[in-house]
Design an enzyme around this catalytic site. Structure first.
Site, PDB file in Angstrom:
ATOM      1  N   ASP A 155       0.861  -1.182   0.000  1.00 46.43           N
ATOM      2  CA  ASP A 155       0.000   0.000   0.000  1.00 46.43           C
ATOM      3  C   ASP A 155       0.894   1.228   0.000  1.00 46.43           C
ATOM      4  O   ASP A 155       2.018   1.190   0.518  1.00 46.43           O
ATOM      5  CB  ASP A 155      -0.901  -0.012   1.239  1.00 46.43           C
ATOM      6  CG  ASP A 155      -2.028   1.004   1.167  1.00 46.43           C
ATOM      7  OD1 ASP A 155      -3.186   0.589   0.982  1.00 46.43           O
ATOM      8  OD2 ASP A 155      -1.767   2.222   1.305  1.00 46.43           O
ATOM      9  N   GLN A 187     -16.549   3.014  -2.027  1.00 45.05           N
ATOM     10  CA  GLN A 187     -17.952   3.196  -2.389  1.00 45.05           C
ATOM     11  C   GLN A 187     -18.689   3.939  -1.277  1.00 45.05           C
ATOM     12  O   GLN A 187     -18.618   3.572  -0.109  1.00 45.05           O
ATOM     13  CB  GLN A 187     -18.612   1.839  -2.639  1.00 45.05           C
ATOM     14  CG  GLN A 187     -20.018   1.929  -3.213  1.00 45.05           C
ATOM     15  CD  GLN A 187     -20.553   0.548  -3.589  1.00 45.05           C
ATOM     16  OE1 GLN A 187     -19.876  -0.455  -3.453  1.00 45.05           O
ATOM     17  NE2 GLN A 187     -21.793   0.514  -4.059  1.00 45.05           N
ATOM     18  N   ARG A 204     -21.882   0.553  -7.771  1.00 41.60           N
ATOM     19  CA  ARG A 204     -20.508   0.148  -8.052  1.00 41.60           C
ATOM     20  C   ARG A 204     -20.028   0.731  -9.375  1.00 41.60           C
ATOM     21  O   ARG A 204     -18.867   1.091  -9.525  1.00 41.60           O
ATOM     22  CB  ARG A 204     -20.423  -1.383  -8.066  1.00 41.60           C
ATOM     23  CG  ARG A 204     -20.707  -2.007  -6.697  1.00 41.60           C
ATOM     24  CD  ARG A 204     -20.604  -3.528  -6.755  1.00 41.60           C
ATOM     25  NE  ARG A 204     -20.886  -4.143  -5.465  1.00 41.60           N
ATOM     26  CZ  ARG A 204     -22.070  -4.607  -5.103  1.00 41.60           C
ATOM     27  NH1 ARG A 204     -23.091  -4.507  -5.932  1.00 41.60           N
ATOM     28  NH2 ARG A 204     -22.233  -5.170  -3.923  1.00 41.60           N
ATOM     29  N   PRO A 219     -15.893  -1.110  -9.698  1.00 37.73           N
ATOM     30  CA  PRO A 219     -16.770  -2.180 -10.190  1.00 37.73           C
ATOM     31  C   PRO A 219     -15.944  -3.328 -10.766  1.00 37.73           C
ATOM     32  O   PRO A 219     -15.249  -3.150 -11.773  1.00 37.73           O
ATOM     33  CB  PRO A 219     -17.606  -1.495 -11.274  1.00 37.73           C
ATOM     34  CG  PRO A 219     -16.725  -0.393 -11.776  1.00 37.73           C
ATOM     35  CD  PRO A 219     -15.900   0.067 -10.597  1.00 37.73           C
ATOM     36  N   VAL A 220     -15.984  -4.464 -10.108  1.00 34.38           N
ATOM     37  CA  VAL A 220     -15.005  -5.517 -10.344  1.00 34.38           C
ATOM     38  C   VAL A 220     -15.008  -6.028 -11.784  1.00 34.38           C
ATOM     39  O   VAL A 220     -13.948  -6.354 -12.333  1.00 34.38           O
ATOM     40  CB  VAL A 220     -15.214  -6.671  -9.346  1.00 34.38           C
ATOM     41  CG1 VAL A 220     -16.551  -7.365  -9.544  1.00 34.38           C
ATOM     42  CG2 VAL A 220     -14.073  -7.664  -9.427  1.00 34.38           C
ATOM     43  N   ASP A 221     -16.170  -6.101 -12.421  1.00 31.62           N
ATOM     44  CA  ASP A 221     -16.216  -6.631 -13.783  1.00 31.62           C
ATOM     45  C   ASP A 221     -15.535  -5.697 -14.771  1.00 31.62           C
ATOM     46  O   ASP A 221     -14.772  -6.136 -15.641  1.00 31.62           O
ATOM     47  CB  ASP A 221     -17.673  -6.871 -14.194  1.00 31.62           C
ATOM     48  CG  ASP A 221     -18.403  -7.751 -13.198  1.00 31.62           C
ATOM     49  OD1 ASP A 221     -18.106  -8.956 -13.144  1.00 31.62           O
ATOM     50  OD2 ASP A 221     -19.258  -7.219 -12.462  1.00 31.62           O
ATOM     51  N   SER A 230     -13.265 -11.267  -8.633  1.00 34.72           N
ATOM     52  CA  SER A 230     -13.989 -12.052  -7.634  1.00 34.72           C
ATOM     53  C   SER A 230     -15.448 -12.249  -8.016  1.00 34.72           C
ATOM     54  O   SER A 230     -16.137 -13.112  -7.455  1.00 34.72           O
ATOM     55  CB  SER A 230     -13.898 -11.377  -6.267  1.00 34.72           C
ATOM     56  OG  SER A 230     -14.333 -10.031  -6.324  1.00 34.72           O
ATOM     57  N   ASP A 279     -21.907 -12.724  -3.781  1.00 32.55           N
ATOM     58  CA  ASP A 279     -23.346 -12.669  -4.011  1.00 32.55           C
ATOM     59  C   ASP A 279     -23.951 -14.072  -3.955  1.00 32.55           C
ATOM     60  O   ASP A 279     -25.045 -14.275  -3.419  1.00 32.55           O
ATOM     61  CB  ASP A 279     -23.650 -12.034  -5.366  1.00 32.55           C
ATOM     62  CG  ASP A 279     -22.953 -10.707  -5.544  1.00 32.55           C
ATOM     63  OD1 ASP A 279     -23.565  -9.668  -5.303  1.00 32.55           O
ATOM     64  OD2 ASP A 279     -21.759 -10.731  -5.920  1.00 32.55           O
ATOM     65  N   ARG A 312     -24.224 -14.996  -0.421  1.00 34.88           N
ATOM     66  CA  ARG A 312     -25.364 -14.302   0.192  1.00 34.88           C
ATOM     67  C   ARG A 312     -26.675 -14.988  -0.157  1.00 34.88           C
ATOM     68  O   ARG A 312     -27.557 -15.151   0.691  1.00 34.88           O
ATOM     69  CB  ARG A 312     -25.390 -12.844  -0.288  1.00 34.88           C
ATOM     70  CG  ARG A 312     -24.304 -11.970   0.318  1.00 34.88           C
ATOM     71  CD  ARG A 312     -24.213 -10.624  -0.391  1.00 34.88           C
ATOM     72  NE  ARG A 312     -23.302  -9.714   0.318  1.00 34.88           N
ATOM     73  CZ  ARG A 312     -22.677  -8.688  -0.244  1.00 34.88           C
ATOM     74  NH1 ARG A 312     -22.859  -8.430  -1.532  1.00 34.88           N
ATOM     75  NH2 ARG A 312     -21.877  -7.919   0.461  1.00 34.88           N
ATOM     76  N   ASN A 344     -24.885 -27.314   1.529  1.00 37.43           N
ATOM     77  CA  ASN A 344     -25.717 -28.238   0.755  1.00 37.43           C
ATOM     78  C   ASN A 344     -26.692 -27.521  -0.162  1.00 37.43           C
ATOM     79  O   ASN A 344     -27.562 -28.137  -0.763  1.00 37.43           O
ATOM     80  CB  ASN A 344     -26.484 -29.172   1.692  1.00 37.43           C
ATOM     81  CG  ASN A 344     -25.560 -30.061   2.499  1.00 37.43           C
ATOM     82  OD1 ASN A 344     -25.540 -29.991   3.711  1.00 37.43           O
ATOM     83  ND2 ASN A 344     -24.773 -30.879   1.821  1.00 37.43           N
ATOM     84  N   HIS A 348     -21.461  -8.034 -10.849  1.00 36.08           N
ATOM     85  CA  HIS A 348     -21.457  -7.939  -9.390  1.00 36.08           C
ATOM     86  C   HIS A 348     -22.057  -6.583  -9.062  1.00 36.08           C
ATOM     87  O   HIS A 348     -21.355  -5.590  -8.882  1.00 36.08           O
ATOM     88  CB  HIS A 348     -20.036  -8.047  -8.842  1.00 36.08           C
ATOM     89  CG  HIS A 348     -19.927  -7.768  -7.363  1.00 36.08           C
ATOM     90  ND1 HIS A 348     -20.692  -8.416  -6.425  1.00 36.08           N
ATOM     91  CD2 HIS A 348     -19.148  -6.893  -6.675  1.00 36.08           C
ATOM     92  CE1 HIS A 348     -20.383  -7.968  -5.224  1.00 36.08           C
ATOM     93  NE2 HIS A 348     -19.454  -7.029  -5.354  1.00 36.08           N
TER      94      HIS A 348
END
Length: 330
Positions: free
Chosen positions: A50, A98, A104, A137-139, A159, A164, A167, A182, A191
């Site tokens: 960083d 954010q 995003r 925004p990850v995409d 990711s 999601d 979740r 399961n 995302h």
């Protein structure tokens, strides 16, 4: 920094040497990722990088002091990008924060400008690493990084909707009382706000969700309940950001889960975001889909059964993401 002499639990499959994860960004997400990876023992060595030297050194030292209680061998922090050298997996979390109520995709411009600065330096010091992006925004960020780096699609992924998906499974678990492990249900697409819950392929054990019958509350998984749960998945991040300023713990665990799949060469099915080419008619965009993830990164993208509505939703999600990338010059 604390060191141990035991051999790594997870040596690098490509070199045979102890494995190394580099995490870029020592904010709330980056430190949660580092902590989760250390606790799970995803790699022998974990480094944080960083531009804020005092903070990154302090965060790394704080985790390192607890190494005795983890399978990890070392945790270090630095503002020097050279600490990333030799990494098997580079996880990028650095980016604009954010704000409450902000989507995003609204983060895209400032974050992409940051990627233009840091990605070439990361590739220079760790050219053979697998790169995973978490930054929102990850995409869009993943697509931009892939274009900037010129690497094969498997080597650069995001990711996606792994969190999601978790979740969604959590909410189905609350409705049914069945363990999340399961519950087999996926979220694909962006995302973000246009993501799509793939209800048509959802199962509990090997029982299709549509055939599960009454839930603990006496409801069935009809269109009303499915819409309610899918909406809650989309809105959950906004609720958390409004309440505490950032989401970090669950994404930290999600990233660690993906890291383990890569470094242990597990070939697990995860909804990471990678470059799609003629997937359900969708091409030239990075977005989440069920994907085999192993030591080489993002592998084969699976084709689950889809309803027409789900396919239309994914197509619309792709168009939304593609337009943002085009508006940013990619």
């Amino acid at each position: 920094m604390p060191q141990t002499t035991a051999k790594s639990l997870y040596p690098s499959a490509s070199t045979g040497r102890p494995s190394k994860i580099a995490i870029i960004g020592a904010g709330a997400v980056g430190t949660a990722v580092a902590y989760a990876c250390a606790m799970r023992g995803d790699a022998r060595s974990i480094v944080l990088q960083d531009i804020n030297k005092p903070k990154v050194e302090a965060e790394a030292l704080d985790i390192a002091h607890g190494i005795q209680f983890t399978p990890c061998g070392s945790v270090e922090g630095s503002d020097d990008v050279e600490i990333v050298a030799g990494a098997d997996l580079v996880i990028v979390t650095a980016g604009a924060k954010q704000k409450p109520g902000q989507s995003r995709l609204e983060l895209a411009g400032s974050t992409v400008n940051l990627m233009k600065k840091i990605v070439p330096n990361l590739q220079k010091v760790a050219p053979n690493a697998v790169f995973m992006f978490i930054t929102n925004p990850v995409d869009v960020v993943t697509y931009v990084a892939l274009k900037l780096m010129g690497l094969p699609r498997n080597q650069v992924f995001g990711s996606g909707t792994v969190l999601d998906t978790s979740r969604l499974r959590y909410l189905v678990s609350l409705e049914t009382g069945v363990a999340t492990q399961n519950i087999h249900a996926y979220v694909a697409g962006e995302h973000g706000d246009s993501e799509v819950a793939l209800w048509s392929s959802a199962e509990i054990g090997n029982v299709p969700l549509a055939q599960w019958g009454p839930t603990l509350t006496g409801r069935t998984f009809d269109s009303e309940l499915r819409k309610e749960l899918a909406t809650e998945v989309v809105q959950s991040a906004y609720k958390i950001i409004e309440g505490k300023g950032a989401t970090n713990y669950a994404i930290g665990l999600s990233a660690s889960n993906i890291a383990g799949a890569v470094l242990r060469d597990e070939n697990r099915v995860l909804t990471v975001s990678s470059l799609l080419e003629d997937w359900e008619g969708i091409s030239d965009v990075c977005m989440a889909a069920p994907t085999l993830v192993g030591r080489n990164g993002a592998g084969r993208v699976l084709n689950p059964p889809l309803t027409l509505a789900e396919r239309d939703g994914l197509t619309a999600s792709a168009q939304r993401l593609r337009q943002v990338a085009r508006d940013l010059g990619f």
